[in-house]
Design an enzyme around this catalytic site. Structure first.
Site, mmCIF file in Angstrom:
data_model
loop_
_atom_site.group_PDB
_atom_site.id
_atom_site.type_symbol
_atom_site.label_atom_id
_atom_site.label_comp_id
_atom_site.label_asym_id
_atom_site.label_seq_id
_atom_site.Cartn_x
_atom_site.Cartn_y
_atom_site.Cartn_z
ATOM 1 N N CYS A 120 0.807 -1.223 0.000
ATOM 2 C CA CYS A 120 0.000 0.000 0.000
ATOM 3 C C CYS A 120 0.837 1.269 0.000
ATOM 4 C CB CYS A 120 -0.945 0.003 1.194
ATOM 5 S SG CYS A 120 -1.946 -1.500 1.314
ATOM 6 N N HIS A 262 -3.500 6.795 2.667
ATOM 7 C CA HIS A 262 -3.896 5.520 2.064
ATOM 8 C C HIS A 262 -5.282 5.143 2.539
ATOM 9 C CE1 HIS A 262 -4.267 1.422 0.978
ATOM 10 N NE2 HIS A 262 -3.968 0.942 2.171
ATOM 11 N N ASN A 292 -10.147 -0.585 -0.149
ATOM 12 C CA ASN A 292 -8.683 -0.535 -0.104
ATOM 13 C C ASN A 292 -8.123 -1.049 -1.434
ATOM 14 O OD1 ASN A 292 -5.940 -0.989 0.319
ATOM 15 N ND2 ASN A 292 -6.209 -1.902 2.339
#
Length: 335
Positions: A120, A262, A292
């Site tokens: 990520c 994020h 996500n």
């Protein structure tokens, strides 16, 4: 503390782009797949839907589409790219790098093309690498793509993780620029701590656990996560990385106009807001639409923010992300 950014021509984020699949998987859809509810998902994550790539397409397809979009916004033909970086943990193949497939789909040849696997935090890592390449003077136009097809590595029987992930790609074209052009990448701060590697991993498929019938049956090729530990590491390290990049460039949280954290979990973003003291309304969030998307989440958010007028000329943007490793990074951009 004074900025450590190299004087002279600077790195400019010349254009941003994104690509997401058409198919939407809603929380209502998940209610029919696993033991969960829309209320449970929204309360714990802030996610309402995510995008899923159809069979027959791969990471490089979304990455190439996002790349074309970024080049179009930068008003630069793809032929001006002289390096290509793809951040992904869902490559088309184990070898070669997904970046070479993106290179082929863009009609390029010869230029260096490689992948990085910082999960990520991958896009922010890519910014740091691209900045160093441009500051070396050897490159003039570098493409950084964060692209993930997380639906292919998700355990759709695990109610605690399958609600989190979606597919998507975001891209940025970085160029060398002179003063006054705007969209200046001020600095990038990166870090990692392998002591926490086991908290978020895909254990099977590598040299430690080569693929066998047993590893497949034991579902060793999908994401495994210690949610509580990852939550704690994310809030702590994303906040600390943000503080580091601000301090070493003589900025404070009061100077920040918009934050691109994020998009892992809305509760994590709320925790970062509380820990840094940056009001939640300064955070650009689109997690409810996409879930996500790992390395793609920050560039997708930035691309949308530009279109919506949330990221404007002169704004100070703070980027911060954490992923498996655990690896983290933050960046400052004066738009």
């Amino acid at each position: 503390m004074a900025s450590t950014h190299i004087a002279g021509p600077y790195t400019r984020v010349a254009g941003l782009g994104r690509a997401v699949p058409d198919r939407v998987l809603t929380n209502a859809d998940l209610e029919r797949m696993v033991d969960t509810t829309d209320q449970w998902i929204v309360e714990r994550t802030g996610i309402r839907e995510r995008r899923i790539l159809p069979e027959g397409q791969a990471t490089s397809d979304l990455a190439a589409a996002a790349a074309r979009s970024a080049c179009q916004q930068a008003e630069l033909p793809v032929t001006q790219l002289d390096a290509l970086i793809v951040a992904t943990i869902t490559p088309d193949t184990q070898a070669p790098a997904t970046a070479v497939y993106v290179q082929q789909k863009l009609g390029l040849s010869q230029i260096p093309a490689f992948d990085i696997a910082a999960a990520c935090a991958g896009f922010v890592y890519g910014l740091g690498i691209a900045d160093a390449m441009l500051q070396s003077g050897r490159y003039k136009c570098v493409l950084v793509v964060g692209a993930e097809i997380l639906s292919r590595i998700t355990d759709w029987t695990d109610r605690t993780t399958c609600v989190l992930f979606g597919d998507g790609a975001g891209a940025a074209v970085l160029t060398r620029a002179e003063a006054g052009q705007g969209q200046r990448l001020i600095d990038v701060s990166l870090g990692a701590d392998g002591a926490h590697a086991a908290q978020l991993e895909i254990p099977g498929g590598g040299s430690r656990e080569p693929t066998t019938q047993t590893t497949v049956e034991q579902r060793r090729h999908v994401v495994r996560m210690n949610g509580r530990q990852v939550f704690t590491q994310a809030v702590k390290n994303m906040s600390a990385a943000a503080a580091t990049v601000l301090e070493r460039n003589g900025r404070t949280t009061a100077d920040v106009d918009v934050v691109f954290a994020h998009q892992a979990n809305l509760r994590i973003i709320e925790g970062i807001s509380q820990r840094t003291g940056i009001p939640l309304e300064r955070f650009f969030n689109n997690i409810e639409k996409y879930g996500n998307t790992s390395s793609a989440s920050v560039p997708i958010a930035m691309s949308e923010a530009v279109e919506q007028g949330r990221l404007k000329r002169g704004d100070l943007a703070l980027l911060t992300a954490l992923g498996a490793g655990v690896a983290w990074g933050s960046a400052l951009i004066e738009w």
